[in-house]
Design an enzyme around this catalytic site. Sequence first.
Site, PDB file in Angstrom:
ATOM      1  N   GLY A 171       1.941   1.628  -3.530  1.00 56.56           N
ATOM      2  CA  GLY A 171       0.735   1.772  -4.346  1.00 56.56           C
ATOM      3  C   GLY A 171       0.091   3.129  -4.208  1.00 56.56           C
ATOM      4  N   ASP A 172       0.125   3.693  -3.004  1.00 53.85           N
ATOM      5  CA  ASP A 172      -0.409   5.031  -2.766  1.00 53.85           C
ATOM      6  C   ASP A 172       0.314   6.050  -3.646  1.00 53.85           C
ATOM      7  OD1 ASP A 172      -1.808   7.191  -1.401  1.00 53.85           O
ATOM      8  OD2 ASP A 172       0.029   7.496  -0.252  1.00 53.85           O
ATOM      9  N   ALA A 173       1.634   5.938  -3.715  1.00 54.38           N
ATOM     10  CA  ALA A 173       2.425   6.877  -4.525  1.00 54.38           C
ATOM     11  C   ALA A 173       2.136   6.719  -6.012  1.00 54.38           C
ATOM     12  CB  ALA A 173       3.913   6.674  -4.250  1.00 54.38           C
ATOM     13  N   ALA A 180       0.828  -1.206   0.000  1.00 53.77           N
ATOM     14  CA  ALA A 180       0.000   0.000   0.000  1.00 53.77           C
ATOM     15  C   ALA A 180       0.864   1.259   0.000  1.00 53.77           C
ATOM     16  CB  ALA A 180      -0.938   0.006   1.205  1.00 53.77           C
TER      17      ALA A 180
END
Length: 135
Positions: A18-20, A15
Amino acid sequence: MQNLQYEQMNGLSLAYIGDAIYELEVRQHLLSLGLTKVNDLQKHSRHYVSAKAHAALFAQMMTDDLLTDSELVYFKRGRNAKSHTKAKNTDVVTYRISTGVEALFGFLHLSGQTERISTLMNWIFEQVESGRANA
């Protein structure tokens, strides 16, 4: 980039990256629409990048049967991860779904599935801009 063992990573690590990746895709999209004022960019990005937006989009993904079995495995790895941070401005369930979405994009990025990221992001842009996935 070195060969990261995404198969062995916990959901929160997936995550994290993935957030970036997700945020970068959204920012590039908003700039491509001609938005240039920071306040406008921030206002529009909330429709894509928030726990509530992620939860609404994930619900629509499930309705449309959009995700593969392996994508769901990595989503669940993120959703079920034990986080020591508290959800801000949302409930725990929504926050966990959001973490799952971010983990999904982390998996796709680390496994080199750039075309799949583009496909999902284009679908997301269509859902938000058509008002189909409201957060």
